[in-house]
Motif scaffolding. Sequence first.
Motif, PDB file in Angstrom:
ATOM      1  N   ARG C  46       3.710   8.422  12.606  1.00  0.00           N
ATOM      2  CA  ARG C  46       2.465   9.051  12.175  1.00  0.00           C
ATOM      3  C   ARG C  46       1.220   8.323  12.671  1.00  0.00           C
ATOM      4  O   ARG C  46       0.108   8.725  12.383  1.00  0.00           O
ATOM      5  N   GLY C  47       1.402   7.182  13.334  1.00  0.00           N
ATOM      6  CA  GLY C  47       0.227   6.467  13.824  1.00  0.00           C
ATOM      7  C   GLY C  47      -0.273   5.419  12.858  1.00  0.00           C
ATOM      8  O   GLY C  47      -0.752   4.370  13.267  1.00  0.00           O
ATOM      9  N   PHE C  48      -0.164   5.688  11.567  1.00  0.00           N
ATOM     10  CA  PHE C  48      -0.591   4.744  10.537  1.00  0.00           C
ATOM     11  C   PHE C  48       0.617   4.346   9.685  1.00  0.00           C
ATOM     12  O   PHE C  48       1.480   5.183   9.416  1.00  0.00           O
ATOM     13  N   PRO C  49       0.683   3.093   9.230  1.00  0.00           N
ATOM     14  CA  PRO C  49       1.834   2.681   8.399  1.00  0.00           C
ATOM     15  C   PRO C  49       1.773   3.286   6.986  1.00  0.00           C
ATOM     16  O   PRO C  49       0.740   3.790   6.565  1.00  0.00           O
ATOM     17  N   GLU C  50       2.906   3.211   6.253  1.00  0.00           N
ATOM     18  CA  GLU C  50       2.961   3.695   4.874  1.00  0.00           C
ATOM     19  C   GLU C  50       1.988   2.910   4.005  1.00  0.00           C
ATOM     20  O   GLU C  50       1.826   1.697   4.160  1.00  0.00           O
ATOM     21  N   VAL C  51       1.355   3.610   3.082  1.00  0.00           N
ATOM     22  CA  VAL C  51       0.427   3.005   2.137  1.00  0.00           C
ATOM     23  C   VAL C  51       1.117   2.977   0.772  1.00  0.00           C
ATOM     24  O   VAL C  51       1.820   3.919   0.410  1.00  0.00           O
ATOM     25  N   ILE C  52       0.930   1.880   0.036  1.00  0.00           N
ATOM     26  CA  ILE C  52       1.605   1.730  -1.256  1.00  0.00           C
ATOM     27  C   ILE C  52       0.648   2.087  -2.376  1.00  0.00           C
ATOM     28  O   ILE C  52      -0.437   1.517  -2.487  1.00  0.00           O
ATOM     29  N   MET C  53       1.048   3.056  -3.201  1.00  0.00           N
ATOM     30  CA  MET C  53       0.261   3.416  -4.378  1.00  0.00           C
ATOM     31  C   MET C  53       0.772   2.588  -5.554  1.00  0.00           C
ATOM     32  O   MET C  53       1.939   2.700  -5.942  1.00  0.00           O
ATOM     33  N   ALA C  54      -0.113   1.749  -6.103  1.00  0.00           N
ATOM     34  CA  ALA C  54       0.342   0.815  -7.140  1.00  0.00           C
ATOM     35  C   ALA C  54       0.609   1.514  -8.479  1.00  0.00           C
ATOM     36  O   ALA C  54       1.506   1.123  -9.228  1.00  0.00           O
ATOM     37  N   ILE C 228      -8.829  15.736  -6.486  1.00  0.00           N
ATOM     38  CA  ILE C 228      -9.877  15.126  -7.316  1.00  0.00           C
ATOM     39  C   ILE C 228      -9.752  13.602  -7.271  1.00  0.00           C
ATOM     40  O   ILE C 228      -8.664  13.063  -7.473  1.00  0.00           O
ATOM     41  N   ASP C 229     -10.860  12.928  -7.022  1.00  0.00           N
ATOM     42  CA  ASP C 229     -10.934  11.460  -7.002  1.00  0.00           C
ATOM     43  C   ASP C 229     -10.082  10.830  -5.906  1.00  0.00           C
ATOM     44  O   ASP C 229      -9.844   9.612  -5.927  1.00  0.00           O
ATOM     45  N   ASN C 230      -9.620  11.624  -4.928  1.00  0.00           N
ATOM     46  CA  ASN C 230      -8.728  11.111  -3.900  1.00  0.00           C
ATOM     47  C   ASN C 230      -9.512  10.548  -2.721  1.00  0.00           C
ATOM     48  O   ASN C 230      -9.454  11.070  -1.598  1.00  0.00           O
ATOM     49  N   GLY C 231     -10.250   9.485  -2.961  1.00  0.00           N
ATOM     50  CA  GLY C 231     -10.990   8.837  -1.897  1.00  0.00           C
ATOM     51  C   GLY C 231     -10.064   8.364  -0.791  1.00  0.00           C
ATOM     52  O   GLY C 231     -10.388   8.482   0.405  1.00  0.00           O
ATOM     53  N   PHE C 232      -8.905   7.861  -1.159  1.00  0.00           N
ATOM     54  CA  PHE C 232      -7.939   7.405  -0.168  1.00  0.00           C
ATOM     55  C   PHE C 232      -7.595   8.514   0.820  1.00  0.00           C
ATOM     56  O   PHE C 232      -7.646   8.317   2.046  1.00  0.00           O
ATOM     57  N   GLY C 233      -7.235   9.691   0.305  1.00  0.00           N
ATOM     58  CA  GLY C 233      -6.840  10.806   1.166  1.00  0.00           C
ATOM     59  C   GLY C 233      -7.942  11.187   2.139  1.00  0.00           C
ATOM     60  O   GLY C 233      -7.679  11.518   3.305  1.00  0.00           O
ATOM     61  N   ALA C 234      -9.186  11.152   1.649  1.00  0.00           N
ATOM     62  CA  ALA C 234     -10.313  11.502   2.511  1.00  0.00           C
ATOM     63  C   ALA C 234     -10.508  10.464   3.608  1.00  0.00           C
ATOM     64  O   ALA C 234     -10.711  10.799   4.780  1.00  0.00           O
ATOM     65  N   GLY C 235     -10.423   9.188   3.210  1.00  0.00           N
ATOM     66  CA  GLY C 235     -10.582   8.122   4.200  1.00  0.00           C
ATOM     67  C   GLY C 235      -9.488   8.169   5.251  1.00  0.00           C
ATOM     68  O   GLY C 235      -9.743   7.934   6.449  1.00  0.00           O
ATOM     69  N   TYR C 236      -8.274   8.492   4.823  1.00  0.00           N
ATOM     70  CA  TYR C 236      -7.133   8.543   5.722  1.00  0.00           C
ATOM     71  C   TYR C 236      -7.313   9.625   6.790  1.00  0.00           C
ATOM     72  O   TYR C 236      -7.194   9.368   7.989  1.00  0.00           O
TER      73      TYR C 236
END
Lengths: 247, 247, 247, 247, 247, 247, 247, 247
Positions: C46-54, C228-236
Motif C-alpha cells: 500500500r505504500g505506507f506501513p500499518e498504523v496501530i490504533m491504541a 467523525i473525528d477521524n483526523g488520522f484518516g484525513a491525514g492518511y
Amino acid sequence: MKWVREILERFKRGELSLDETINALKSLLYKDLFFAKIDTSRSLRRGFPEVIMAEGKSPEQVREIVLSYLDFEDNILITRANNKVFEALKDVPGVKYYREARIIAIKRREVEKRGLVCIITGGTGDIPVAEEAAVTAEFFGANVVRIYDIGVAGIHRLFDKLEEIRKGDVIIVCAGMDAALFSVVAGLVEAPVIAVPTSTGYGASLGGLAALLSALNTCSPGVAVVNIDNGFGAGYIAALIVKKIYD
Amino acid sequence: MKWVREILERFKRGELSLDETINALKSLLYKDLFFAKIDTSRSLRRGFPEVIMAEGKSPEQVREIVLSYLDFEDNILITRANNKVFEALKDVPGVKYYREARIIAIKRREVEKRGLVCIITGGTGDIPVAEEAAVTAEFFGANVVRIYDIGVAGIHRLFDKLEEIRKGDVIIVCAGMDAALFSVVAGLVEAPVIAVPTSTGYGASLGGLAALLSALNTCSPGVAVVNIDNGFGAGYIAALIVKKIYD
Amino acid sequence: MKWVREILERFKRGELSLDETINALKSLLYKDLFFAKIDTSRSLRRGFPEVIMAEGKSPEQVREIVLSYLDFEDNILITRANNKVFEALKDVPGVKYYREARIIAIKRREVEKRGLVCIITGGTGDIPVAEEAAVTAEFFGANVVRIYDIGVAGIHRLFDKLEEIRKGDVIIVCAGMDAALFSVVAGLVEAPVIAVPTSTGYGASLGGLAALLSALNTCSPGVAVVNIDNGFGAGYIAALIVKKIYD
Amino acid sequence: MKWVREILERFKRGELSLDETINALKSLLYKDLFFAKIDTSRSLRRGFPEVIMAEGKSPEQVREIVLSYLDFEDNILITRANNKVFEALKDVPGVKYYREARIIAIKRREVEKRGLVCIITGGTGDIPVAEEAAVTAEFFGANVVRIYDIGVAGIHRLFDKLEEIRKGDVIIVCAGMDAALFSVVAGLVEAPVIAVPTSTGYGASLGGLAALLSALNTCSPGVAVVNIDNGFGAGYIAALIVKKIYD
Amino acid sequence: MKWVREILERFKRGELSLDETINALKSLLYKDLFFAKIDTSRSLRRGFPEVIMAEGKSPEQVREIVLSYLDFEDNILITRANNKVFEALKDVPGVKYYREARIIAIKRREVEKRGLVCIITGGTGDIPVAEEAAVTAEFFGANVVRIYDIGVAGIHRLFDKLEEIRKGDVIIVCAGMDAALFSVVAGLVEAPVIAVPTSTGYGASLGGLAALLSALNTCSPGVAVVNIDNGFGAGYIAALIVKKIYD
Amino acid sequence: MKWVREILERFKRGELSLDETINALKSLLYKDLFFAKIDTSRSLRRGFPEVIMAEGKSPEQVREIVLSYLDFEDNILITRANNKVFEALKDVPGVKYYREARIIAIKRREVEKRGLVCIITGGTGDIPVAEEAAVTAEFFGANVVRIYDIGVAGIHRLFDKLEEIRKGDVIIVCAGMDAALFSVVAGLVEAPVIAVPTSTGYGASLGGLAALLSALNTCSPGVAVVNIDNGFGAGYIAALIVKKIYD
Amino acid sequence: MKWVREILERFKRGELSLDETINALKSLLYKDLFFAKIDTSRSLRRGFPEVIMAEGKSPEQVREIVLSYLDFEDNILITRANNKVFEALKDVPGVKYYREARIIAIKRREVEKRGLVCIITGGTGDIPVAEEAAVTAEFFGANVVRIYDIGVAGIHRLFDKLEEIRKGDVIIVCAGMDAALFSVVAGLVEAPVIAVPTSTGYGASLGGLAALLSALNTCSPGVAVVNIDNGFGAGYIAALIVKKIYD
Amino acid sequence: MKWVREILERFKRGELSLDETINALKSLLYKDLFFAKIDTSRSLRRGFPEVIMAEGKSPEQVREIVLSYLDFEDNILITRANNKVFEALKDVPGVKYYREARIIAIKRREVEKRGLVCIITGGTGDIPVAEEAAVTAEFFGANVVRIYDIGVAGIHRLFDKLEEIRKGDVIIVCAGMDAALFSVVAGLVEAPVIAVPTSTGYGASLGGLAALLSALNTCSPGVAVVNIDNGFGAGYIAALIVKKIYD
C-alpha cells in the motif's frame, strides 16, 4: 413430554390425586425465588440449561439463584459477570472466572467436547466478545479454535488461515467498524456463519450499529446475526448446531 | 486573482470610474437569471465549470440556464437528467444523453484525457451510479476503466482484476448492501479510494445508509466517502486528483 | 508482486521445495502474535506501513506489537494513544508523543517531506482532530500548514487566509456543529477537499452526525468525507494524494 | 381582553342574564362545523387570523370552512393547496392561486405593506418554499424582496447581493442539502435570520433532516428555525416581527 | 461599510499606499492568536460583539482570548463556562459568574435596557436553560421577566400569568419532555415565540429530541426554534428583535 | 367546578368585590414559589394530587416544595428520588423511602385500597421499574400483586401464574429486550394491559427503544404503552382505572 | 377455564376417550384454514372476539376467513379494509362499510351500549383515525361522543367543550404534529386518556414519530399510548375499560 | 482445492505452460459478461451455486446471466423476480415461477431432499416471506413443513402445533409487528431458530425495524437473525445446516 403423559396416566389410574398431579407437574417446571423464577426444566425442553445473566442483578441475587439452581444442574454458566459477582461466588466448588470473557462457569461434571467451532475476529479489540463466544461454546460441548485479528485491511492473513477456518462446522465472526469480514468469510466457506457485530469503533460506527447493519446486509448468503457484542448468543447457537450435527 | 489587481490598478490610475470598476468586477462573476444565478467564474476559481443538477428544476429552467451558460463555457454537464430534460435540450449542438448515467453532456470542444480512474462496482445493480462517476470523470479529462460486479461474495473475481485495478491513479468503488468491497479494495492498493455507497439492497440497508456507514468505518485507511448514489461527486473529485497529478 | 513470481520460478526450477516455497511466501506477509497479526507486507502493498490504533488494546499489547513490528519497519505510528500507552513505550528509541493529537510516533529514519497539505478548522475546539490529521500527514511525508479557527461566523478570516489555503495540494477541513465551512472552502479552491466532521457541539449536533451529514451533502463538489473525528484518516489519504502527485 | 371585562360588568349590572353572558362570550370564540371549529377570535387574540391548511382536508371541507369563515374575516389564506382545492374555490370573489407557492389567498380588503422581509434561497430547487414564505409575509402586511440561487458554492453571488440583504428587517433563508447558507448569511447581517431547511437533495440529505440539523447547529447566533419546507411558518413569524417593529 | 469606502478613497487620493490599505482593512477585521481568531469586527457587522463559548477550550485559552478581546470590546460574554473557567478569569475587572446560567459576563460599560423579553419554563428542571437565555438577553440590552414552572399539566398557572406574558415583545419558552407549552403559549399571544427544547426527561425523550420535534411541529404558527438547551441562542435572537423594535 | 359558580354568584350578590373574587379564584389554583408553582387544585381537578419528580431539582428545592405542599395535601409522592433527596426529607412526619422504587412517600392519612393491579416483569432486572409502578398504584389506592421474572424464555412460568394474573382489574407488564411478554400476556387476559418497556438489555436494545417498539406494535390488542422505565406512569393510570371501576 | 375442567373430569370418569378428549379441547380453540388459523376461543378468553386486519390479506382470503368465522361469532369486525375488500363481502348479511374509518362491521346480533368514550381530535385531518376508534368502541359495546378539531392553537374551543369531555369514562385523543393536546387534555380530566398519535404533518413530523414521542413524554400523568394511526387499538382498550367499569 | 494442487503439479512437471496454468485456474473461477461476473466456482467453494437476485437487473440482463450460467450449473435459483423477469425466462427448459415467493427456479436435475426445516409465520401477511424461505430451502435439498398464522395473540395455536414444530432440524420463524413469536418459539424447542423479521405492520413498526430489533434482542438464546423480509437468506442458511447434519 413423555413424563407428562406418564403422570397423567398415573392420575387416571388413581395413583395420584388431582392436587398431587398438579404439584408433580409444577415441581418439574421452575423454582420460585420471588425475584427470580429459575427455569429448572429448560435443559429438558431445550437441551441446554438456563444461563444466568449477571448484569441487572445484584451479586447477592446471583449467588442466591446459583445456589438454588445447583440442586437441579451440575454445570452453570453466568454471563456479563464483573469481579464483584465473582467475589460473591468464588467459594462455590467448581467455579472458574474467565475474566476477558466476563463469564463465570461452575462445572461439577465434565462434558465431552465434539465438533469444531471456528471463532474469528477482525481486530484485537474484538477479542473479549470472541472469548465470550468461545467459553460459551466450549461450556455447551463444542471444540473451539480461535483465530484473531485477521481483518480485511490485510486480507492475506485471512487467506493464510483459510484451510483452518474451513474445518469449522460453524464459523463465528466477530467484527466491528465496517465489519467487512462477515461477507468475505462467508463467501469462502461452506459452513454456516454466525456474525457478531461488535461495538469497537467510534463516530459513525454508532456503538456497533454500523457493524450490525453490515451483518444484516451481507452480499454473501449463509450468514445469520446476533445482537451487538453478543458473544454468548453466538456461542450458544453454534453449540446447538454442533449438537444437531453430532447427536 | 491577477485580473482583480489589474482592475484595481486601472481604477487608481483613473482609467476606470468607481462604478465602472464595480461593474467590471461583477460581470466576471455570475449571470443573473433571477431563478438561477450562473456561476460564470467557477472554472476560473475552481478549475472546472459549474455543473447543472436537473433534479428540482423544470426542463424549461434547465434549457434557459444551459443556453445562457453557453456564452461562457464550451462544455456543460447536466446531471440527474431524465428524458424530459433531454427532450428540451436535444437540439443543442454537441449534446449527448448518457441514459444509464442520467447525464447530459454538451461538448463543443474536445478535452484531452489523462491519467486513469478505475471504477469498480460490487454488483450489477450499482452500475448506473458507476456510470455517472465514469461519464463525469471523462468529461473532466480523465481516462476511465470500468470493472463491474466483482463483489466479495466471489472475491477471486476481484483478485483476478487486481493488477488492472492497481493501475488506477484513483479508484472509485460503488457498492451497496454491506459494501464490504470498500475496505477490501483499499487494503490491496496504493491509490486513494473514493467510496460511493449505493442504495441497492432492501430492509436494513435503509436506502443506502448501511453502505454509507460501512464506507465511513472502513478498517483500511485511504478511503474517503461521498453521498449515497453520488456517482457525480466521486467522478468529480477523482478527476480533480488526476488533474493535480498531471498538471 | 515481482517477488512472488521470483519465488514461484525458483520453486519451478527446483531451487525451493513446496514447503519452502509456502514458508517463503508466508514470512513476507505477516507476523503472528496470536492476539494480533501484524501486517508486515503492508508498506509493500500500500505504500505506507500499518498504523496501530491504541484504543481497544492494553498498553502491554501495544508495546508487544510495536517491539515486534520494529523488526520490519523503521517508523511506526500509533493513534488514539493516551498517556498510559505512552508510559509503556517511552523507552523505545525515537519515540515522540503528540499529546494534543493523541499520537505516538516512533521515527528511526528521517522522511523527506514534499507537497503541501493545508489543514483548517472552523473553531478552537476542532484543533485536536486537526492535529491528528497534521501529525499523520507529516509522518507520511507531506508538508503541512495549519490555519485554525476561521469558521464562517466571521467569514472574512477565511478570505484573509484564502491565498495561503489555495497553495495546498490537498485541503483538510475539520469542523463541527453545522460545518458550513466544508462547502464554503470547497467553493473557493481548486484542490480536493477532505472533510472531517468533528463532534464539537451539543444537542442536535448529535455527537457529530449533523456535521457528518453536512459533509456528505455539500453543495460544492470536490469534497470527500471521513468518519467523525477521524483526523488520522484525513491525514492518511491527503498524504496518499501528495505521494501520487510527487512520485 | 377588554370586551370580556365589559361583558362581565354588564352581567353584574343585570343587563345580561347568566345564559346570555355565556352565549355572548362563546359566540366571540369559534364557529362549529363539527368536522372543523373555526377559530374566529384568533385575529383578536394573535393579531393575524387563522390560516387554513388544505392538506388533509377534502376540497369540499375547505370550501365549507372558507365560506363560513368569510362571515368573520375579509382576507383568508389557504396553504398547501393543490389544483383541486383551487377548483373548489375559484368562484369566491377576491380569490387568487399562487401555484408555485401552493397558496390560495382570498383578499377582499387591501392591506398596507410595511417593513422589509428579505427572502433568500440557496438554489433554484428551493424556490417553491421561498415563494410560500413570500406570499405569506406579503399577505400579513410585509414588503418582500426575493433573492434566489445564491448558495455558497459560488459565494460571490451572496456578497454581491449583501447590501440588498442587509436592508431586510428580517431575513428568511431557504436552503437544502448541507444548508451552509444559514450560518454564512447570519454571520454577515444584523437582522434576525429565520432558517427554513428544505427537502432538496438526496441520499444522506434524509428528506431535509441534514439541512434541519445544520439550521439547529449554526455557528453564527441570531438564527431561529422552522420545520422542513415550512415556508408558511417562516413568512408568518417574519411578518409578526415586522408588525412588532412598525406598530 | 462606510469605513471601507473611506479607506478606499484615501487609497485613491494617494494618502494610503497599497500595502497600507490592505493592512488598514485587515486590522479592522480580526485578531489572530493562532489557536483562535477573534472576530473584532463583529459588533460593527452584526450589532453585537462575538461571544466566547468556553466548552471545548481550556481555561487558559479562554483567558488569553478574553484578555486580547478586551482591547476591542468593553463587555464580553462567555457561555457554557464551568467553575474552572471562572477561576481563570476572576481577577478580570467587571467579571461576574452566573452559575445557574453557566455564563461569565465581563461588563465595563453599562448598557441601557429596553423592551421586554418574557422567559417561561414548563418546569423547574428547565430553569438553567432559561437563565442562560435571560442573562444573555439582558447582556445584549433587553429587559427580562422570568415566569417559571407553568407547564400544561396545570394549565391554569399559565392562564393566571397570561396578562404578564402578553406584555413581552418576544416570548422565550423553555420546555422538555413533550414540550406542549410551545403551541399553547403561541396560540394565546401576539408576540413571536422562540422555542427552546430542553433535555429534561428520560427514555423516549431522547435527550431532548422529543421536545425539539414538538417545537418544529407546533400547530400554532409564530414559533421559531433553536437547538436543544440553547438558552444562549434564544436570548441572543430575542435581544436582536428587541433591538430592531426600539432602534 | 361548583365552587367557581358559587364564587361568581357571591360576586354578583355583592358579597365579594371584583378583586376579592379574583383572589378567591386564584388561591384555589396554585401556590407560587417562583422556581416552582405547586398545582394545589390538581386533586380537585384530576382526582389525584400533583406528584413531585425529584430528578432535575435540588434536594433543597424538593424540600421547599414538599413543606409548602403539606399545607394542601396530607399525602405526597416524590418519584425518581435518590438518597440525597431522602436525607433532605427524612425528618418529615410520615415519610417513607422505597429505595428500589426510588420513591419517597409521605403519608399522613391512610387510604383505603380497592381493586387489584397485577404487576408482572419479564426478568429480575425489570423489578425496580415494577416497584415504582407498584408503590405508585398502592399510594393512589389500589391493591397490588407482584409476579416477577416470568419472561417467555420459560413460558410455563407465565402459564402457572395465569389464574392469578387473570384476577387483575388492570395488568401492568414491565419488560425489556424484545419484550415479547406484552403480546403474550395480552393474548391471554380480559383486563387492559399497560406495557412498560424497560431499558434492560444492551447493543441493539437501544436503551429500551426495542422494547418500546414492541410495546407499540403488539399483535394482541388491549395494550397501551407508557414511556421507557416509566413505572410511575403505569401505576398512576392503573390506579385511575381501578378508581373508575370502584367509584 | 371451567369447560376444560369439565372435559378433564369426563375424561377421568371414562365418558371420553383420550383421543376424544384431545379433540374436544382442540375444537374449542381455533379453526385451521392453513393460510390463517382463526382464534375461535378468543371471546371466551379475552371477552372480545378476534378482529380481522384486512391489510396484507387478499380480498379472497378475508372473505374465506369471514365466512368460516361466522360459524363461531355473530358479529365480526374487519379493519384497514379498502373498497375491494368491501366488494368481496357486500353480500354477507349484516355487513356495513364505514368508509372514513376503513372498517367493515358484520352485525347479526345487536349489542347493548354502555358507558361513554369521548373521542377528540386536534384537527380535521385526524378524523379518519378518530372514526376508526369510534366505530371500534361502539362495536364492542361503548357509547361514543365525538369532539373534533379542538387543537391547542385555539385552546378556548377545548375549554368550551370541557364539561362534555369530562363526562367520558375514557378519553381518546387523536393528534398529529406536536400533539400538545395529549398533555393539555390529561391535565384537565379525571378519566384515563388514551393517546393516538397520527401521521398528519410533514417534514420533521417524521410520519407521526414526533406526535408519538409527545405522547410518550406527556408532562401530565394518566396517559397511555397506542401505535401511530392506531384508532382501532385505542377504541378496543377504551371499550375494555368501559366493560370493566360496567360489568 | 485438490484441483488447484493438481494444476500446480502439472505445471511443475511441465505439462502446462505458465500461461496455460493461469488460464486453467481462471476458467474455473468465473464467467465474465462485463455487466456481471458469474461466480461459476461457487458451488465448489461453498456447496451451493450462486443465486441470482433479479431486483436491480433488467429482464434482459437476468436472461443473459441465466443462459450463460446454464453451461455450468443444472439448477439455478432467481429471487425477487417479478412477472417481467419470468416472461423473459419462460421458454427455458425446467423453469418454474413461484409467484407468492417471487422466485423462479430452473431445475434440470432432481435433488434428493433430506432433513426437515419447519417454517412458521406469525400472521397471514408474513406468508410471502415464508414462501421465499420454503422454496429456497427445498431448492437446496431440505424437506420443508409450513405452519402459518400461529402468532402469540392466540398462543394455543402454537402449542397445538408444538410437537410438529419440534421435529424440525432448523426452525424458521417469520414475523412482523412486535415479532414476539421469535422468543416464544425459541423458548420451547431444541433446534436452532432463524428469525426473519418482516415488514408487515404500520406506524411505529418502521418498515420492519421493530421486528428486527425484537429478533436481535430475544430473551431466549438460540436465535440468529437475517435481514427484514429476507426469506431467501433464512432458507439458505437453514439448508446449509441441514446439509451439515446429513452429510
